[in-house]
Enzyme design. Structure first.
Site, PDB file in Angstrom:
ATOM      1  N   LYS A 165       0.844  -1.219   0.000  1.00  0.00           N
ATOM      2  CA  LYS A 165       0.000   0.000   0.000  1.00  0.00           C
ATOM      3  C   LYS A 165       0.868   1.254   0.000  1.00  0.00           C
ATOM      4  O   LYS A 165       0.569   2.229  -0.687  1.00  0.00           O
ATOM      5  CB  LYS A 165      -0.908   0.039   1.237  1.00  0.00           C
ATOM      6  CG  LYS A 165      -1.901  -1.076   1.255  1.00  0.00           C
ATOM      7  CD  LYS A 165      -3.324  -0.579   1.316  1.00  0.00           C
ATOM      8  CE  LYS A 165      -4.203  -1.771   1.076  1.00  0.00           C
ATOM      9  NZ  LYS A 165      -5.559  -1.608   0.935  1.00  0.00           N
ATOM     10  N   LYS A 189      -3.782 -15.883 -10.865  1.00  0.00           N
ATOM     11  CA  LYS A 189      -4.332 -16.527  -9.668  1.00  0.00           C
ATOM     12  C   LYS A 189      -5.769 -16.049  -9.423  1.00  0.00           C
ATOM     13  O   LYS A 189      -6.048 -14.860  -9.508  1.00  0.00           O
ATOM     14  CB  LYS A 189      -3.443 -16.143  -8.478  1.00  0.00           C
ATOM     15  CG  LYS A 189      -3.963 -16.618  -7.155  1.00  0.00           C
ATOM     16  CD  LYS A 189      -3.211 -15.985  -6.004  1.00  0.00           C
ATOM     17  CE  LYS A 189      -3.954 -16.298  -4.720  1.00  0.00           C
ATOM     18  NZ  LYS A 189      -3.430 -15.656  -3.540  1.00  0.00           N
ATOM     19  N   LYS A 249     -10.140 -12.231  -5.556  1.00  0.00           N
ATOM     20  CA  LYS A 249     -11.141 -11.171  -5.607  1.00  0.00           C
ATOM     21  C   LYS A 249     -10.527  -9.871  -6.126  1.00  0.00           C
ATOM     22  O   LYS A 249     -11.156  -9.118  -6.858  1.00  0.00           O
ATOM     23  CB  LYS A 249     -11.709 -10.945  -4.201  1.00  0.00           C
ATOM     24  CG  LYS A 249     -13.146 -10.517  -4.217  1.00  0.00           C
ATOM     25  CD  LYS A 249     -13.671 -10.375  -2.812  1.00  0.00           C
ATOM     26  CE  LYS A 249     -12.846  -9.360  -2.068  1.00  0.00           C
ATOM     27  NZ  LYS A 249     -13.525  -8.342  -1.332  1.00  0.00           N
TER      28      LYS A 249
END
Ligand code: TRP
Length: 332
Positions: free
Chosen positions: A115, A202, A205
């Site tokens: 992040k 992969k 979500k």
């Protein structure tokens, strides 16, 4: 012989997809069958709180995850199955462990670091959009694990660093206060841990490439027909080992079906046909679990009572152990 404790959690941040099933739930349920292990599986709901702030979504994901585990065969008489937030001991231990965790260890955690990197790339403040929950996430996870002196923690590859952090924290505690914690090990199922998604990356979500586990057959079919293939035509021989469709097929088909499918690939089966057969196999596999899922998802009180009972069992282990920890640090 002392039974080993196998412990794992999943955070309720969305609906479970085939990748979660193959990579996490299925191997955990297989381990739960072994007589020499005590399985402890939980819903890591407070971990989800680092990213979900909508109460109705949050609640829905928690029930959905509980119903998913139960419908796929988790037996709550055999597995200690609970919701993390029902165990106050976890959060007390989190604080104790926080006070032994060097800040630098958290600075190096992948999820936080990535992040920060994105913020830097975008020219933003390095801590933009980062809450303290995300920052200290690995300590909460260490508390989940260490509170039960877990021996084996089955996880996906992306979680290995978190287990290493839990080990570091346990060692630090033991060095400071004496041998209280067992040093946990992770286990990853090399072959099946990564299922490809519809784009070949992969299944995750965050890539928006998932195939949900408990959608209607129609939606399932639609997603399967979106799976990327190369431009080879019906009649062209195909390599099963280079096919997303085949990788997924292997997880749901019988050994005989797998061998037959390999043969069909070599004989030039068309992609449309492979997709149809993949759909049939998955749909068939999920038929019973889907019914059970619908049963549980309409009975929140039943799920509540299963999770409450699980929490009671868990606390029979965690509360005397926390007492021991409190004694070790001098709080009692
Ligand atoms: N962080 C894990 C994940 O995102 C979930 C988790 C929370 C967990 N606590 C745990 C996994 C303890 C294993 C053990 O998948």
């Amino acid at each position: 012989m002392n039974k080993k404790i196998v412990l794992t959690g999943i955070k309720p941040t969305g609906y479970i997809h085939l990748g979660n099933y193959v990579g996490a739930i299925k191997p955990a349920l297989n381990l739960a069958q072994q007589d020499n292990l005590i399985p402890i599986y939980f819903i890591a709901d407070y971990h989800a709180l680092t990213s979900i702030n909508n109460p109705s979504d949050y609640r829905r994901y928690i029930y959905s995850l509980a119903a998913t585990w139960l419908s796929l065969g988790l037996n709550p008489d055999k597995v200690i199955f609970y919701k993390q937030s029902d165990l106050p001991e976890v959060f007390e231990l989190t604080w104790i462990l926080s006070c032994l965790t060097p800040k630098g260890l958290m600075n190096r955690a992948h999820a936080y670091k990535s992040k920060v990197d994105i913020n830097i790339e975008r020219g933003l403040d390095i801590d933009n959009g980062i809450n303290m929950g995300l920052y200290t996430y690995p300590i909460l996870m260490a508390a989940d694990i260490l509170l039960f002196n877990a021996d084996i923690v089955p996880v996906g590859k992306d979680q290995v660093q978190h287990i290493e952090i839990a080990r570091d924290i346990a060692l630090q505690f033991n060095k400071t206060y004496g041998e209280i914690f067992n040093i946990p090990n992770y286990s990853i199922n090399e072959e099946t841990s990564v299922l490809p998604g519809i784009d070949g990356r992969k299944m995750s979500k965050s890539y928006n490439n998932t195939i949900p586990l408990f959608e209607s057959p129609d939606k399932l079919k639609k997603q399967i027909f979106k799976i990327k293939t190369d431009s080879s035509l019906p009649g062209d021989p195909k390599d099963p080992d280079n096919s997303i469709l085949f990788s997924i097929y292997k997880e749901f088909a019988t050994q005989d079906q797998i061998l037959e499918m390999e043969e069909k690939f070599r004989n030039g089966i068309g992609w449309g046909q492979v997709k149809q057969e993949l759909f049939d196999v998955i749909n068939n596999y999920l038929e019973e679990p889907r019914k059970k899922y619908m049963y549980y998802i309409e009975r929140h009180e039943l799920i509540d009572s299963i999770l409450k009972k699980g929490a009671e069992k868990a606390r029979e282990l965690s509360s005397p152990f926390l007492k021991k920890i409190r004694k070790a640090i001098g709080a009692e």
